[in-house]
Motif scaffolding. Sequence first.
Motif, PDB file in Angstrom:
ATOM      1  N   ARG A  12       0.797  -1.084   0.021  1.00  0.00           N
ATOM      2  CA  ARG A  12       0.128   0.036   0.076  1.00  0.00           C
ATOM      3  C   ARG A  12       0.787   1.271  -0.132  1.00  0.00           C
ATOM      4  NH1 ARG A  12      -4.882   0.463   4.008  1.00  0.00           N
ATOM      5  NH2 ARG A  12      -3.594  -1.137   4.983  1.00  0.00           N
ATOM      6  N   ARG A  13       0.476   2.250  -0.837  1.00  0.00           N
ATOM      7  CA  ARG A  13       1.246   3.642  -1.098  1.00  0.00           C
ATOM      8  C   ARG A  13       0.105   4.479  -0.871  1.00  0.00           C
ATOM      9  NH1 ARG A  13       6.063   2.363   0.155  1.00  0.00           N
ATOM     10  NH2 ARG A  13       7.416   1.434  -1.885  1.00  0.00           N
ATOM     11  N   TYR A  14       0.270   5.485  -0.194  1.00  0.00           N
ATOM     12  CA  TYR A  14      -0.565   6.707   0.055  1.00  0.00           C
ATOM     13  C   TYR A  14       0.055   7.738  -0.798  1.00  0.00           C
ATOM     14  CZ  TYR A  14      -1.955   4.306   4.214  1.00  0.00           C
ATOM     15  OH  TYR A  14      -2.309   3.155   5.020  1.00  0.00           O
ATOM     16  N   LYS A  21      -3.421   3.541  -2.735  1.00  0.00           N
ATOM     17  CA  LYS A  21      -2.975   2.617  -3.851  1.00  0.00           C
ATOM     18  C   LYS A  21      -2.080   1.549  -3.596  1.00  0.00           C
ATOM     19  CE  LYS A  21      -3.810   6.057  -7.087  1.00  0.00           C
ATOM     20  NZ  LYS A  21      -5.006   6.178  -7.990  1.00  0.00           N
ATOM     21  N   TRP A  22      -2.678   0.773  -4.224  1.00  0.00           N
ATOM     22  CA  TRP A  22      -1.770  -0.861  -3.984  1.00  0.00           C
ATOM     23  C   TRP A  22      -0.886  -1.146  -5.072  1.00  0.00           C
ATOM     24  CZ3 TRP A  22      -1.747  -3.470   0.541  1.00  0.00           C
ATOM     25  CH2 TRP A  22      -2.767  -3.319   1.279  1.00  0.00           C
ATOM     26  N   GLU A 144       8.914   2.688   6.067  1.00  0.00           N
ATOM     27  CA  GLU A 144       7.752   3.232   5.336  1.00  0.00           C
ATOM     28  C   GLU A 144       6.572   2.121   5.457  1.00  0.00           C
ATOM     29  OE1 GLU A 144       6.147   5.118   1.236  1.00  0.00           O
ATOM     30  OE2 GLU A 144       8.343   5.405   1.889  1.00  0.00           O
ATOM     31  N   LEU A 145       6.826   0.962   4.872  1.00  0.00           N
ATOM     32  CA  LEU A 145       5.921  -0.095   4.833  1.00  0.00           C
ATOM     33  C   LEU A 145       5.863  -0.870   6.194  1.00  0.00           C
ATOM     34  CD1 LEU A 145       6.342  -1.199   1.122  1.00  0.00           C
ATOM     35  CD2 LEU A 145       4.387   0.078   2.228  1.00  0.00           C
TER      36      LEU A 145
END
Length: 158
Positions: A12-14, A21-22, A144-145
Amino acid sequence: MGCDIHGYIETRRYSLKSETKWRLRNKFTLCPYWELGDCIETKFDCIKSFSDRNYLAFYMLAGVRDNGSFKVEPFSEPRGIPLNVNSYISSEVSEWGYDAHSHSYITLMELREYRSNYQKVINESISLNLKELEDEMSVYLNGELKEDNIRFVFWFDN
């Protein structure tokens, strides 16, 4: 005829718009028959994650292929494909249509919790059935993840 798993790892990203967004993390390889014109659809093939046929692991993930001998509870009943799944995975799901079943997903955080429960209750050997998947997902952990930002999306065919 056997049952196979089709699995993909996403992270997952923001975005700046605070949308989630995946991102698909599977690797792609050149279809070895592309030059001969024998590749069915594309020049590149996606290398699926955790693709070995392991019925105990299938049962542990989604209650699939239970022959009555497994002494553990599955993580959950199939939960369906997430609504915000990556577009590549979404197209694969559509392509499989009715030939696919038991669509689901599990985050790294959920997988670790599930495995640790069975390590305590039963024994290490049962828990090891999903260790390979956990290791594959853990590659993406960084500052981050976190564990809940990494998921394995999957379904089965017969």
